[in-house]
Design a protein around this motif. Structure first.
Motif, PDB file in Angstrom:
ATOM      1  N   ALA A  32      16.500  10.485  38.017  1.00  0.00           N
ATOM      2  CA  ALA A  32      15.974   9.647  36.932  1.00  0.00           C
ATOM      3  C   ALA A  32      16.486   8.211  37.080  1.00  0.00           C
ATOM      4  O   ALA A  32      15.734   7.260  36.900  1.00  0.00           O
ATOM      5  CB  ALA A  32      16.370  10.235  35.584  1.00  0.00           C
ATOM      6  N   ALA A  33      17.766   8.082  37.438  1.00  0.00           N
ATOM      7  CA  ALA A  33      18.325   6.726  37.582  1.00  0.00           C
ATOM      8  C   ALA A  33      17.655   5.977  38.720  1.00  0.00           C
ATOM      9  O   ALA A  33      17.558   4.756  38.701  1.00  0.00           O
ATOM     10  CB  ALA A  33      19.832   6.818  37.817  1.00  0.00           C
ATOM     11  N   ASP A  34      17.170   6.691  39.711  1.00  0.00           N
ATOM     12  CA  ASP A  34      16.495   6.056  40.846  1.00  0.00           C
ATOM     13  C   ASP A  34      14.998   5.857  40.586  1.00  0.00           C
ATOM     14  O   ASP A  34      14.245   5.550  41.499  1.00  0.00           O
ATOM     15  CB  ASP A  34      16.683   6.893  42.124  1.00  0.00           C
ATOM     16  N   GLY A  35      14.551   6.120  39.366  1.00  0.00           N
ATOM     17  CA  GLY A  35      13.164   5.807  39.026  1.00  0.00           C
ATOM     18  C   GLY A  35      12.233   7.004  39.028  1.00  0.00           C
ATOM     19  O   GLY A  35      11.040   6.852  38.766  1.00  0.00           O
ATOM     20  N   GLY A  36      12.743   8.190  39.332  1.00  0.00           N
ATOM     21  CA  GLY A  36      11.909   9.387  39.252  1.00  0.00           C
ATOM     22  C   GLY A  36      11.835   9.850  37.795  1.00  0.00           C
ATOM     23  O   GLY A  36      12.749   9.591  37.011  1.00  0.00           O
ATOM     24  N   ALA A  37      10.734  10.493  37.426  1.00  0.00           N
ATOM     25  CA  ALA A  37      10.658  11.085  36.096  1.00  0.00           C
ATOM     26  C   ALA A  37      11.083  12.551  36.211  1.00  0.00           C
ATOM     27  O   ALA A  37      10.803  13.197  37.218  1.00  0.00           O
ATOM     28  CB  ALA A  37       9.236  10.993  35.567  1.00  0.00           C
ATOM     29  N   VAL A  38      11.786  13.035  35.213  1.00  0.00           N
ATOM     30  CA  VAL A  38      12.217  14.434  35.224  1.00  0.00           C
ATOM     31  C   VAL A  38      11.809  15.068  33.898  1.00  0.00           C
ATOM     32  O   VAL A  38      12.038  14.491  32.830  1.00  0.00           O
ATOM     33  CB  VAL A  38      13.751  14.553  35.392  1.00  0.00           C
ATOM     34  N   VAL A  39      11.180  16.225  33.965  1.00  0.00           N
ATOM     35  CA  VAL A  39      10.861  17.003  32.758  1.00  0.00           C
ATOM     36  C   VAL A  39      11.472  18.377  32.958  1.00  0.00           C
ATOM     37  O   VAL A  39      11.274  18.989  34.015  1.00  0.00           O
ATOM     38  CB  VAL A  39       9.341  17.133  32.541  1.00  0.00           C
ATOM     39  N   PHE A  40      12.244  18.839  31.964  1.00  0.00           N
ATOM     40  CA  PHE A  40      12.915  20.123  32.171  1.00  0.00           C
ATOM     41  C   PHE A  40      12.921  20.978  30.911  1.00  0.00           C
ATOM     42  O   PHE A  40      12.849  20.480  29.796  1.00  0.00           O
ATOM     43  CB  PHE A  40      14.342  19.921  32.695  1.00  0.00           C
ATOM     44  N   VAL A  41      13.008  22.282  31.157  1.00  0.00           N
ATOM     45  CA  VAL A  41      13.237  23.277  30.107  1.00  0.00           C
ATOM     46  C   VAL A  41      14.526  23.985  30.470  1.00  0.00           C
ATOM     47  O   VAL A  41      14.726  24.350  31.637  1.00  0.00           O
ATOM     48  CB  VAL A  41      12.089  24.317  30.071  1.00  0.00           C
ATOM     49  N   ASP A  42      15.416  24.146  29.510  1.00  0.00           N
ATOM     50  CA  ASP A  42      16.611  24.948  29.754  1.00  0.00           C
ATOM     51  C   ASP A  42      17.068  25.552  28.444  1.00  0.00           C
ATOM     52  O   ASP A  42      17.025  24.896  27.401  1.00  0.00           O
ATOM     53  CB  ASP A  42      17.727  24.095  30.369  1.00  0.00           C
ATOM     54  N   HIS A  43      17.486  26.809  28.502  1.00  0.00           N
ATOM     55  CA  HIS A  43      17.833  27.482  27.251  1.00  0.00           C
ATOM     56  C   HIS A  43      19.167  27.007  26.686  1.00  0.00           C
ATOM     57  O   HIS A  43      19.464  27.223  25.525  1.00  0.00           O
ATOM     58  CB  HIS A  43      17.832  29.005  27.436  1.00  0.00           C
ATOM     59  N   ASP A  44      19.993  26.334  27.516  1.00  0.00           N
ATOM     60  CA  ASP A  44      21.292  25.860  27.038  1.00  0.00           C
ATOM     61  C   ASP A  44      21.110  24.477  26.399  1.00  0.00           C
ATOM     62  O   ASP A  44      20.797  23.507  27.092  1.00  0.00           O
ATOM     63  CB  ASP A  44      22.268  25.766  28.226  1.00  0.00           C
TER      64      ASP A  44
END
Ligand SMILES: Nc1ncnc2c1ncn2[C@@H]1O[C@H](COP(=O)(O)OP(=O)(O)OP(=O)(O)O)[C@@H](O)[C@H]1O
Length: 313
Positions: free
Chosen positions: A168-180
């Motif tokens: 993300a810091a390098d300009g990529g987008a991140v979408v995530f699901v995590d139960h924690d």
């Protein structure tokens, strides 16, 4: 990437799982998706990843995308290293770069001992490391992670946390699901919830101060009116702004995984800022030496981002 009026239902006349979803996924954004079991999180992530198509609406502007599915197809006839190298080649890396990147990611996840093991013979956790490595290998513009931390040991979960925030810091987008719910606490992220077929923003507490942070002391370039570059990575907190010997000096603090990207942004600004000191602060594991001995960080001595494969498609 933009979703407009996106809906998904399975089968003709089946119930809508998602409906009227409008979503922008800008570069450098980190988005957490939550919701009850069966609410449609994985459905949304598959649409984002481009491996499923919406039944209604449009998705435009998808960058090069990598996806870690909930379940990894382990029956493919490859060794771990062979599989990663193969995927690196598909992502456009040369054979040598793909093999090197594959080896480096296996090592980073502590799985280099399994490089020659067939995928079908890997343990669940090691196979998950390979699943995650294949997504990180070619530095995708969009990284979609569906419970990617599940099954990883603690060390590997930490490696993935770092890799995600670096992306993300390098300009990529991140979408995530995590139960924690504590996953990536301390890193600025947008939180969305899938409920009753809709995607809605979740008000959540500001990023926890618990994680380690880095303070950067930077001196403005000579000349009046040197403005701090806008859109600095990691949404740094502006701790102080002073003038010393005629130069503006600002102190910024940022979540540790964003520090390299923040330094790069300052050093490559036009005109560039001069970095006076970089200090690790706060967090439960505050470095003992940090408060007494701020580390001088000359431009040419910039810490390299954690090693990843070079060369993008
Ligand atoms: N391939 C499919 N065919 C038919 N129905 C499906 C399919 N995939 C998902 N569904 C249905 O869509 C709904 C949403 O499922 P989805 O897996 O997206 O939810 P989820 O929020 O990710 O669930 P979980 O938290 O349990 O992983 C569920 O009712 C599920 O049964």
């Amino acid at each position: 990437m933009r979703l407009r009026g996106v809906g998904r239902r399975y089968g003709l006349g089946g119930p809508w799982v998602l409906r009227g979803v409008d979503l922008d996924v800008p570069p450098g954004s980190l988005t957490r998706v939550q919701g009850h079991n069966g609410s449609g999180k994985s459905t949304l992530l598959r649409l984002l990843a481009g491996i499923d198509a919406p039944s209604a609406g449009r998705i435009t502007g998808r960058p090069r995308t990598a996806y870690v599915p909930e379940r990894f197809p382990a029956e493919l006839p490859f060794s771990a290293l062979g599989y990663l190298t193969h995927l690196g080649r598909i992502h456009g890396l040369s054979r040598a770069m793909a093999a090197r990147g594959a080896g480096e990611w296996l090592e980073r996840f502590g799985a280099d001992g399994y490089a020659a093991t067939p995928l079908a013979e890997l343990s669940k956790g090691t196979s998950q490391k390979v699943a995650v490595a294949q997504a990180l290998l070619a530095a995708p513009g969009l990284l979609v992670l569906d419970e990617a931390w599940t099954g990883l040991d603690q060390a590997a979960r930490g490696v993935l946390d770092t890799a995600v925030t670096e992306r993300a810091a390098d300009g990529g987008a991140v979408v995530f699901v995590d139960h924690d719910p504590r996953r990536l606490a301390g890193v600025p992220a947008r939180v969305l919830r899938v409920a009753d077929t809709r995607l809605e923003p979740v008000d959540h507490a500001p990023a926890s101060p618990a994680g380690p942070r880095v303070r950067v002391e930077a001196e403005a370039p000579p000349g009046a009116g040197a403005a701090l570059p806008t859109d600095l990575p990691g949404a740094p907190v502006h701790d102080s702004d002073t003038v010393a010997t005629g130069r503006r000096v600002v102190r910024l603090s940022v979540a540790a995984p964003y520090s390299d990207a923040l330094l790069r942004a300052l050093l490559t600004a036009r005109p560039p800022w001069h970095i006076r000191a970089v200090t690790t602060i706060g967090g439960p594991q505050e470095r003992a030496e940090a408060p007494q001995a701020p580390r001088e960080q000359p431009a040419e001595g910039l810490p390299r981002p954690v090693e990843g494969p070079e060369g993008k498609a």
